[in-house]
Design a protein around this motif. Structure first.
Motif, PDB file in Angstrom:
ATOM      1  N   ASN A   5       0.824  -1.211   0.000  1.00 45.91           N
ATOM      2  CA  ASN A   5       0.000   0.000   0.000  1.00 45.91           C
ATOM      3  C   ASN A   5       0.859   1.263   0.000  1.00 45.91           C
ATOM      4  O   ASN A   5       0.553   2.241  -0.686  1.00 45.91           O
ATOM      5  CB  ASN A   5      -0.940   0.003   1.208  1.00 45.91           C
ATOM      6  N   PHE A   6       1.942   1.221   0.771  1.00 44.48           N
ATOM      7  CA  PHE A   6       2.839   2.373   0.784  1.00 44.48           C
ATOM      8  C   PHE A   6       3.533   2.520  -0.569  1.00 44.48           C
ATOM      9  O   PHE A   6       3.759   3.644  -1.036  1.00 44.48           O
ATOM     10  CB  PHE A   6       3.873   2.230   1.904  1.00 44.48           C
ATOM     11  N   SER A   7       3.851   1.407  -1.208  1.00 48.09           N
ATOM     12  CA  SER A   7       4.467   1.458  -2.540  1.00 48.09           C
ATOM     13  C   SER A   7       3.550   2.169  -3.531  1.00 48.09           C
ATOM     14  O   SER A   7       4.011   2.957  -4.368  1.00 48.09           O
ATOM     15  CB  SER A   7       4.767   0.041  -3.040  1.00 48.09           C
ATOM     16  N   LYS A   8       2.250   1.902  -3.434  1.00 44.10           N
ATOM     17  CA  LYS A   8       1.291   2.564  -4.324  1.00 44.10           C
ATOM     18  C   LYS A   8       1.251   4.067  -4.058  1.00 44.10           C
ATOM     19  O   LYS A   8       1.144   4.870  -4.990  1.00 44.10           O
ATOM     20  CB  LYS A   8      -0.100   1.951  -4.137  1.00 44.10           C
ATOM     21  N   TYR A 136      11.411   7.800   1.443  1.00 47.89           N
ATOM     22  CA  TYR A 136      10.841   7.451   0.140  1.00 47.89           C
ATOM     23  C   TYR A 136       9.911   8.551  -0.376  1.00 47.89           C
ATOM     24  O   TYR A 136       9.924   8.883  -1.569  1.00 47.89           O
ATOM     25  CB  TYR A 136      10.073   6.131   0.237  1.00 47.89           C
ATOM     26  N   MET A 137       9.099   9.124   0.522  1.00 51.70           N
ATOM     27  CA  MET A 137       8.185  10.179   0.093  1.00 51.70           C
ATOM     28  C   MET A 137       8.954  11.422  -0.351  1.00 51.70           C
ATOM     29  O   MET A 137       8.560  12.095  -1.310  1.00 51.70           O
ATOM     30  CB  MET A 137       7.225  10.540   1.234  1.00 51.70           C
ATOM     31  N   SER A 138      10.052  11.727   0.325  1.00 54.40           N
ATOM     32  CA  SER A 138      10.865  12.884  -0.057  1.00 54.40           C
ATOM     33  C   SER A 138      11.458  12.702  -1.443  1.00 54.40           C
ATOM     34  O   SER A 138      11.532  13.649  -2.235  1.00 54.40           O
ATOM     35  CB  SER A 138      11.989  13.104   0.964  1.00 54.40           C
ATOM     36  N   ILE A 139      11.882  11.477  -1.738  1.00 57.26           N
ATOM     37  CA  ILE A 139      12.411  11.197  -3.078  1.00 57.26           C
ATOM     38  C   ILE A 139      11.303  11.355  -4.113  1.00 57.26           C
ATOM     39  O   ILE A 139      11.503  11.927  -5.190  1.00 57.26           O
ATOM     40  CB  ILE A 139      13.013   9.781  -3.136  1.00 57.26           C
TER      41      ILE A 139
END
Length: 398
Positions: A5-8, A136-139
């Protein structure tokens, strides 16, 4: 990646930001071609920035409703606005105000996506995974912004503004479909009725920030940092001119982008074994040292570029930790209010810094700006190092 879910969420954010990065620049180029007026470019940029100041009005709504559905809704709303922009272009609408209004609406929905995501992430990942999730979100946020900002001029020439908008519409379709596939358990309860006036409800986030010393310190440092970054947006152009031209300006912009990404990834991963408090202080101390070194290296371009890069590497490290500290400090049912209030406060200072330092640019030496930036970094380091509330940050178990 942490879980499917986080990957999505990360994939959808990266695709959406890629489209956003190009079409905002494309619309600036289009408005210049349409009006041949620097004033209209300023108005267009104001339309892009101003929505961030209004985010606090929506915090209560974010807390009361499904974050996943809200995220899908704001992305779909941006898709609708982009389609309207395409229609306006095909209809050869010549009124600049029409495009500014549509871009303002799109920017408002785009700005809302960030606090909604910040409120959604703690529902998808575990508390001790928040910092890794922010990496990951920052990237996804900044990495795609930097890459596609750099490619925007080439892509506008290749595809035209209309082609860019059509491609952007496709990215929003992909983003909507991706976010819609996220599965998350959210409490299905009807929000309690309250007699509290709406205006008082939207101020709750500000009150929580003001009463929590850690949140107050994070907000203050981010707001003042944005004030200086508003100035840096002007001064980096002047640095380029000082060293010899636009190519040097481009190199410095690339250094800031690469440095931030290196700090968010390589430096963060190399320091993961350290506590959050120690790693964050290292980031602030590194920013301070390298910013002061830019003053010393100001007369030699490559020496300046290297230490300029170093300051952004340590800045990138600090940015990985800031949002998780807020997420872990606030109750889930108040996170929307706090994040929107936080974004409002830090958004206000960016244009103020741009105006203030643009006015002062011709009135003092460029190195004085770098020195003042270094002084601010030093003050922030000392504030966090001496803060009692920050000493307990590791109790959050991030």
């Amino acid at each position: 990646m942490i879980n499917p879910n986080f990957s999505k969420l990360v994939f959808g954010r990266a695709i959406g930001n890629a489209g956003d990065s190009i079409y905002m620049i494309a619309m600036n180029w289009f408005i210049l071609k349409l009006t041949d007026s620097a004033l209209w470019i300023g108005i267009m940029n104001a339309a892009i920035v101003l929505p961030g100041i209004l985010l606090f009005l929506f915090g209560s709504t974010i807390d009361k409703h499904s974050k996943r559905r809200l995220l899908v809704a704001v992305e779909f709303s941006q898709l609708v606005v982009v389609v309207l922009l395409i229609v306006a272009l095909l209809a050869h609408v010549k009124l600049a105000g029409v495009y500014v209004i549509l871009v303002f609406i799109a920017a408002l929905f785009g700005s809302l996506a960030y606090p909604i995501q910040d409120a959604l992430v703690p529902l998808i990942v575990k508390k001790d995974e928040l910092v890794q999730a922010q990496e990951y979100m920052s990237i996804a946020y900044k990495g795609t912004d930097y890459v596609f900002n750099a490619l925007s001029g080439f892509l506008i020439g290749l595809l035209s503004v209309l082609g860019i908008l059509i491609a952007d519409a496709v990215t929003f379709v992909v983003t909507v479909l991706t976010f819609n596939r996220i599965k998350v358990h959210e409490p299905h309860h009807r929000p309690a009725e309250t007699s509290e006036p709406y205006f008082q409800q939207v101020l709750v986030g500000f009150k929580i920030i003001s009463k929590n010393r850690l949140l107050g310190l994070l907000t203050f440092s981010s707001a003042v940092l944005n004030f200086f970054f508003g100035g840096l947006n002007t001064y980096v152009v002047l640095f380029g001119r000082h060293f010899g031209g636009s190519i040097y300006y481009g190199i410095l912009e690339s250094m800031s982008a690469v440095g931030t990404l290196v700090g968010m990834t390589l430096l963060y991963r190399s320091l993961k074994r350290l506590s959050v408090r120690v790693a964050y202080l290292i980031g602030n101390l590194g920013c301070t040292i390298f910013m002061f070194l830019t003053v010393v290296a100001f007369n030699q371009f490559w020496a300046f570029a290297v230490v300029y890069l170093g300051s952004f590497i340590f800045l990138g490290l600090t940015q990985v930790y800031e949002t998780p500290m807020i997420q872990a400090s606030v109750a889930a049912d108040q996170l929307g209010k706090v994040m929107t209030s936080f974004y409002t406060l830090v958004s206000i200072t960016l244009p103020l810094g741009s105006i203030a330092f643009a006015y002062l640019a011709d009135r003092f030496d460029l190195r004085l700006f770098l020195f003042l930036f270094g002084v601010f970094d030093a003050v922030v380091f000392l504030l966090f190092a001496l803060s009692r509330s920050f000493r307990r940050v590791d109790d959050l178990q991030l």
